[in-house]
Write an enzyme that holds these catalytic residues in place. Sequence first.
Site, PDB file in Angstrom:
ATOM      1  N   ARG A  55       0.859  -1.190   0.000  1.00  0.00           N
ATOM      2  CA  ARG A  55       0.000   0.000   0.000  1.00  0.00           C
ATOM      3  C   ARG A  55       0.892   1.237   0.000  1.00  0.00           C
ATOM      4  O   ARG A  55       2.114   1.135   0.154  1.00  0.00           O
ATOM      5  CB  ARG A  55      -1.029   0.008   1.139  1.00  0.00           C
ATOM      6  N   GLY A  56       0.243   2.395  -0.141  1.00  0.00           N
ATOM      7  CA  GLY A  56       1.007   3.641  -0.261  1.00  0.00           C
ATOM      8  C   GLY A  56       1.149   3.987  -1.735  1.00  0.00           C
ATOM      9  O   GLY A  56       1.409   3.116  -2.571  1.00  0.00           O
ATOM     10  N   ALA A  57       0.992   5.288  -2.048  1.00  0.00           N
ATOM     11  CA  ALA A  57       0.857   5.707  -3.451  1.00  0.00           C
ATOM     12  C   ALA A  57       1.985   5.216  -4.358  1.00  0.00           C
ATOM     13  O   ALA A  57       1.745   4.580  -5.393  1.00  0.00           O
ATOM     14  CB  ALA A  57       0.762   7.229  -3.500  1.00  0.00           C
ATOM     15  N   ARG A  96      -7.491  -0.144  -7.006  1.00  0.00           N
ATOM     16  CA  ARG A  96      -7.737   0.910  -5.999  1.00  0.00           C
ATOM     17  C   ARG A  96      -7.895   2.241  -6.743  1.00  0.00           C
ATOM     18  O   ARG A  96      -7.127   2.527  -7.655  1.00  0.00           O
ATOM     19  CB  ARG A  96      -6.592   0.996  -4.979  1.00  0.00           C
ATOM     20  N   GLN A 201      -1.835   2.702   9.928  1.00  0.00           N
ATOM     21  CA  GLN A 201      -0.544   2.787   9.218  1.00  0.00           C
ATOM     22  C   GLN A 201       0.479   3.586  10.020  1.00  0.00           C
ATOM     23  O   GLN A 201       1.679   3.307   9.940  1.00  0.00           O
ATOM     24  CB  GLN A 201      -0.735   3.452   7.841  1.00  0.00           C
ATOM     25  N   ASP A 242      -1.963  11.103  -2.093  1.00  0.00           N
ATOM     26  CA  ASP A 242      -2.349  10.025  -2.999  1.00  0.00           C
ATOM     27  C   ASP A 242      -2.696  10.557  -4.380  1.00  0.00           C
ATOM     28  O   ASP A 242      -2.516   9.885  -5.379  1.00  0.00           O
ATOM     29  CB  ASP A 242      -3.503   9.235  -2.389  1.00  0.00           C
ATOM     30  N   ASN A 252      -5.379  12.694   0.570  1.00  0.00           N
ATOM     31  CA  ASN A 252      -4.452  11.896   1.372  1.00  0.00           C
ATOM     32  C   ASN A 252      -5.292  11.125   2.388  1.00  0.00           C
ATOM     33  O   ASN A 252      -6.521  11.275   2.440  1.00  0.00           O
ATOM     34  CB  ASN A 252      -3.414  12.808   2.059  1.00  0.00           C
ATOM     35  N   LYS A 253      -4.619  10.314   3.182  1.00  0.00           N
ATOM     36  CA  LYS A 253      -5.329   9.444   4.129  1.00  0.00           C
ATOM     37  C   LYS A 253      -6.352  10.215   4.958  1.00  0.00           C
ATOM     38  O   LYS A 253      -6.105  11.346   5.393  1.00  0.00           O
ATOM     39  CB  LYS A 253      -4.289   8.772   5.036  1.00  0.00           C
TER      40      LYS A 253
HETATM   41  O1  MRU Z   1      -4.525   3.292   2.088  1.00  0.00           O
HETATM   42  P1  MRU Z   1      -3.056   3.445   1.912  1.00  0.00           P
HETATM   43  O2  MRU Z   1      -2.241   3.005   3.091  1.00  0.00           O
HETATM   44  O3  MRU Z   1      -2.551   2.907   0.605  1.00  0.00           O
HETATM   45  O4  MRU Z   1      -2.960   5.024   1.831  1.00  0.00           O
HETATM   46  C1  MRU Z   1      -1.962   5.689   1.257  1.00  0.00           C
HETATM   47  C2  MRU Z   1      -1.196   6.326   2.314  1.00  0.00           C
HETATM   48  O5  MRU Z   1      -0.362   5.674   2.894  1.00  0.00           O
HETATM   49  C3  MRU Z   1      -1.387   7.697   2.713  1.00  0.00           C
HETATM   50  O6  MRU Z   1      -2.488   8.339   2.297  1.00  0.00           O
HETATM   51  C4  MRU Z   1      -0.095   8.438   2.567  1.00  0.00           C
HETATM   52  O7  MRU Z   1      -0.106   9.501   3.420  1.00  0.00           O
HETATM   53  C5  MRU Z   1       0.167   8.888   1.171  1.00  0.00           C
HETATM   54  S1  MRU Z   1       0.779   7.655   0.175  1.00  0.00           S
HETATM   55  C6  MRU Z   1       2.391   8.089   0.067  1.00  0.00           C
END
Ligand code: MRU
Length: 360
Positions: A55-57, A96, A201, A242, A252-253
């Site tokens: 996970r993570g962009a 996603r 996270q 994201d 973002n999250k």
């Molecule tokens: O749902 P996730 O864990 O894939 O979400 C993405 C993230 O980790 C966050 O939004 C993060 O701050 C940005 S992604 C580098």
Amino acid sequence: MNVKINGIKKHFRTVWMKGNNVFMINQPLLPHKFKIFKCKTYLDTVEAIKDMTVRGAGAIGATAGYAMCQAALESAKLRKPMKYLFKAANTIKDSRPTAQNLFYAVDRVCDAMLGKETLESAVEAAVLEANAIADDDAEACKKIGELGNTLLGSKDSVLTHCNAGWLAFVDYGSALSPVYAAKAAGKKIIVYSDETRPRLQGANLTAWELLNEGIEHYVIPDNAAGAFMKNGRIGIVIVGADRIANNGDTANKIGTYEKAICARAAGIPFYVAAPSSTFDVKCRSGRDIPIEYRSEDEVHWVYGITEKRRRSKVRVTPEGSRALNPAFDVTPAEYISGFITEKGIIFNENKGFDFEKLWK
Ligand code: MRU
């Protein structure tokens, strides 16, 4: 970055490809277990993106590029390779919806294959491009660290939300990369990491990364960040992204928006760190950014380990209560002090952001 296994430090990327297989750090097992997960087919890799094994962009971007590359390799044995490739591109893009890097990577691999004279040369191009996407991501994040470090004082305290460290990218990370660069430059940085319900996270991944790097940090409940900003504990907020719309509105999250409002109220700078691959010129504003809703079970159930170190899941809501689980929110551009990108820091001038330098 380095991971200590049995006392020995070893360098890992979050995701990589060898032969037809994609390998990734199994993130839901962290911080209690470090394991590598193997995906043999592009569909296995799509599942790993969906269930957030990765996970993570930036990390899901690189993984999506590798998935497209696996599909190309698989298509070479079929009678109708083009049909297979079209379907694969759509399936990967459906995994996603919010992180722009995922769409960027699939398109980059597809574009690299276009116009090649033979299927063999198209597949070769896919392999090269998928690896280049991962390398570019790591390089961009390293640069973000160098540039972001200039915003940090010799003693500073950073609040971050979710995990935008190296686990969220191929290496180095976005929001945490300046912290790593500052540490290397001898600065004394304290990081406050929001735990980031419901998937935690911040508590699981950001804390694990910071512990590995020997950086002083505190995991704080999500709802404590506003108070800490108000009482002067936090010097700067740095978060990841994201997807960033053309006007600077940033997805973002979930919970990021609240932190931005609190930072504004407390007079603290609020920065977004992201590579140019997270910017989506097709989105005019945050209203065009698709927001993922995930299963309500992620709110009802919490994962952890028992005292005997067994992985366990417990329910925290009454049976029968419903939950809502939006994975992201959008922070309006006006709350953002600047974007730390690999091409430079783009500050919020009174008239908004000028992203021109990103496309040069
Ligand atoms: O749902 P996730 O864990 O894939 O979400 C993405 C993230 O980790 C966050 O939004 C993060 O701050 C940005 S992604 C580098």
